[in-house]
Scaffold this motif. Structure first.
Motif, PDB file in Angstrom:
ATOM      1  N   THR A   4     -10.922   4.919 -40.717  1.00  0.00           N
ATOM      2  CA  THR A   4     -12.194   4.268 -40.370  1.00  0.00           C
ATOM      3  C   THR A   4     -11.950   2.984 -39.600  1.00  0.00           C
ATOM      4  O   THR A   4     -12.639   2.676 -38.645  1.00  0.00           O
ATOM      5  N   HIS A   5     -10.936   2.208 -40.055  1.00  0.00           N
ATOM      6  CA  HIS A   5     -10.597   0.925 -39.434  1.00  0.00           C
ATOM      7  C   HIS A   5      -9.281   0.436 -40.022  1.00  0.00           C
ATOM      8  O   HIS A   5      -8.707   1.088 -40.892  1.00  0.00           O
ATOM      9  N   GLU A   6      -8.830  -0.726 -39.559  1.00  0.00           N
ATOM     10  CA  GLU A   6      -7.464  -1.156 -39.831  1.00  0.00           C
ATOM     11  C   GLU A   6      -7.308  -2.119 -41.006  1.00  0.00           C
ATOM     12  O   GLU A   6      -6.220  -2.665 -41.205  1.00  0.00           O
ATOM     13  N   HIS A   7      -8.349  -2.355 -41.784  1.00  0.00           N
ATOM     14  CA  HIS A   7      -8.176  -3.286 -42.903  1.00  0.00           C
ATOM     15  C   HIS A   7      -7.172  -2.727 -43.918  1.00  0.00           C
ATOM     16  O   HIS A   7      -7.051  -1.517 -44.095  1.00  0.00           O
ATOM     17  N   ALA A   8      -6.471  -3.675 -44.586  1.00  0.00           N
ATOM     18  CA  ALA A   8      -5.356  -3.327 -45.466  1.00  0.00           C
ATOM     19  C   ALA A   8      -5.728  -2.261 -46.502  1.00  0.00           C
ATOM     20  O   ALA A   8      -4.931  -1.362 -46.789  1.00  0.00           O
ATOM     21  N   ASP A   9      -6.946  -2.368 -47.052  1.00  0.00           N
ATOM     22  CA  ASP A   9      -7.335  -1.418 -48.110  1.00  0.00           C
ATOM     23  C   ASP A   9      -7.579  -0.010 -47.573  1.00  0.00           C
ATOM     24  O   ASP A   9      -7.859   0.908 -48.355  1.00  0.00           O
ATOM     25  N   HIS A  10      -7.456   0.178 -46.249  1.00  0.00           N
ATOM     26  CA  HIS A  10      -7.674   1.504 -45.653  1.00  0.00           C
ATOM     27  C   HIS A  10      -6.429   2.088 -44.994  1.00  0.00           C
ATOM     28  O   HIS A  10      -6.434   3.254 -44.587  1.00  0.00           O
ATOM     29  N   ILE A  11      -5.379   1.273 -44.857  1.00  0.00           N
ATOM     30  CA  ILE A  11      -4.187   1.792 -44.147  1.00  0.00           C
ATOM     31  C   ILE A  11      -2.856   1.518 -44.846  1.00  0.00           C
ATOM     32  O   ILE A  11      -1.836   2.078 -44.444  1.00  0.00           O
ATOM     33  N   TYR A  44     -20.937  -1.001 -37.813  1.00  0.00           N
ATOM     34  CA  TYR A  44     -20.361  -2.337 -37.625  1.00  0.00           C
ATOM     35  C   TYR A  44     -20.178  -3.054 -38.947  1.00  0.00           C
ATOM     36  O   TYR A  44     -21.098  -3.141 -39.761  1.00  0.00           O
ATOM     37  N   HIS A  45     -18.948  -3.566 -39.110  1.00  0.00           N
ATOM     38  CA  HIS A  45     -18.458  -4.247 -40.305  1.00  0.00           C
ATOM     39  C   HIS A  45     -18.490  -5.732 -39.911  1.00  0.00           C
ATOM     40  O   HIS A  45     -17.515  -6.235 -39.367  1.00  0.00           O
ATOM     41  N   TYR A  46     -19.680  -6.378 -40.074  1.00  0.00           N
ATOM     42  CA  TYR A  46     -19.979  -7.642 -39.409  1.00  0.00           C
ATOM     43  C   TYR A  46     -19.834  -7.339 -37.922  1.00  0.00           C
ATOM     44  O   TYR A  46     -20.627  -6.571 -37.398  1.00  0.00           O
ATOM     45  N   THR A  95     -18.392   3.938 -44.633  1.00  0.00           N
ATOM     46  CA  THR A  95     -17.904   2.840 -45.468  1.00  0.00           C
ATOM     47  C   THR A  95     -17.599   1.610 -44.618  1.00  0.00           C
ATOM     48  O   THR A  95     -17.466   1.693 -43.400  1.00  0.00           O
ATOM     49  N   ASP A  96     -17.539   0.465 -45.277  1.00  0.00           N
ATOM     50  CA  ASP A  96     -17.178  -0.795 -44.637  1.00  0.00           C
ATOM     51  C   ASP A  96     -18.044  -1.116 -43.424  1.00  0.00           C
ATOM     52  O   ASP A  96     -17.561  -1.192 -42.292  1.00  0.00           O
ATOM     53  N   PHE A  97     -19.327  -1.315 -43.689  1.00  0.00           N
ATOM     54  CA  PHE A  97     -20.225  -1.719 -42.594  1.00  0.00           C
ATOM     55  C   PHE A  97     -21.482  -2.348 -43.190  1.00  0.00           C
ATOM     56  O   PHE A  97     -21.756  -2.218 -44.376  1.00  0.00           O
TER      57      PHE A  97
HETATM   58 ZN   LIG Z   1     -12.943  -3.308 -44.127  1.00  0.00          ZN
END
Ligand SMILES: [Zn+2]
Ligand SMILES: [Zn+2]
Ligand SMILES: [Zn+2]
Length: 260
Positions: free
Chosen positions: A80-87, A158-160, A176-178
């Motif tokens: 979904t995106h590159e934040h630590a909790d996802h990769i 959009y996540h912010y 998720t994360d948006f």
């Molecule tokens: Zn995130």
């Protein structure tokens, strides 16, 4: 090998926010709950249909999630995106590299690929250490992709200010994360029957939907059933939430299986 499924099956591998629940050193009631549904690993799902198996997001709990669900092979990963909790679990795809004797297909947008190349620089080095994870990065954009028998439609949210992808597969969608989505992307969710959507907590947050905002979006998308994910300990206990929510909305929990 996977027993071939006649339906599409979604498994919630993790339903917690970036810190997971319980939170390290927290003394709150939720973090000390004896209800297993209040233990939430970092958010991820598994989608299976026929002999195709795809994982969405590979957070720090990926190893534990694969062991807990006894997953013996996967075909591809969507990020979904590159934040630590996802990769941050991507190093553990090595087991699947060995089983498949090939690199793992990892679908993500170019910005996420650049982040992976920096965070996991050893994976992309010209002189690799033996046994390094092998990833085949594949561009993700607004076009639908086909993985085995699955057709996956990315949904921009959009996540912010950070653009993130959610995914629609058949009558199922995972967002998720948006905390914002444009109307033309909402249109792509018309007819979704089962929606898994993030809801961080009850109070507002700069980059995540809170509970009221998640309910508001569920009312616009109108799925038959919605499950909440990416929850913080501040959301309260699973059982209390279940009692508070309307019948068509339930808090998700780790290990929940949804057959479509
Ligand atoms: Zn995130
Ligand atoms: Zn997250
Ligand atoms: Zn807590």
């Amino acid at each position: 090998m996977l027993n071939e499924l006649n339906c599409m099956r979604v498994t919630l591998l993790g339903t917690g926010t970036s810190q997971g629940v319980p939170v390290i050193a927290c003394q709150c009631d939720v973090c000390h709950s004896t209800d297993g549904r209040d233990n939430r690993l970092r958010s991820a799902i598994m989608i299976e249909e026929g002999s195709t198996r795809v994982i969405v997001d590979v957070g720090p709990d990926f190893r534990q999630q694969m062991l807990r669900q006894k997953v013996d092979n996967i075909d591809a990963i969507l990020l979904t995106h590159e934040h630590a909790d996802h990769i941050f679990g991507l190093d553990d795809i090595r087991s699947f590299n060995w089983i498949r004797k090939s690199a793992m297909d990892v679908y993500c947008e170019p910005r996420v690929q650049n982040n992976l190349k920096s965070i996991f620089n050893y994976v992309f080095a010209t002189q690799k250490y033996p046994g390094t994870p092998q990833m085949n990065l594949i561009d993700l954009d607004s076009n639908a992709i086909t993985i085995g028998s699955l057709t996956v439609q990315p949904i921009r949210v959009y996540h912010y200010q950070l653009p993130v992808y959610g995914f629609r597969v058949g009558n199922f969608a995972y967002l998720t994360d948006f905390n914002s989505i444009e109307d033309h992307e909402l249109d792509k969710l018309a007819g979704v029957e089962i929606l898994v959507i993030c809801s961080l907590r009850k109070t507002s947050h700069i980059s995540h939907l809170n509970l009221a905002e998640a309910i508001g979006l569920i009312e616009r998308i109108k799925p038959r059933k919605a499950f909440l994910t990416h929850m913080s300990h501040e959301m309260g206990k699973h059982q209390d939430l279940l009692a508070e929510l309307p019948a068509h909305i339930e808090p998700g929990y780790d290990g929940l299986i949804i057959d479509l």
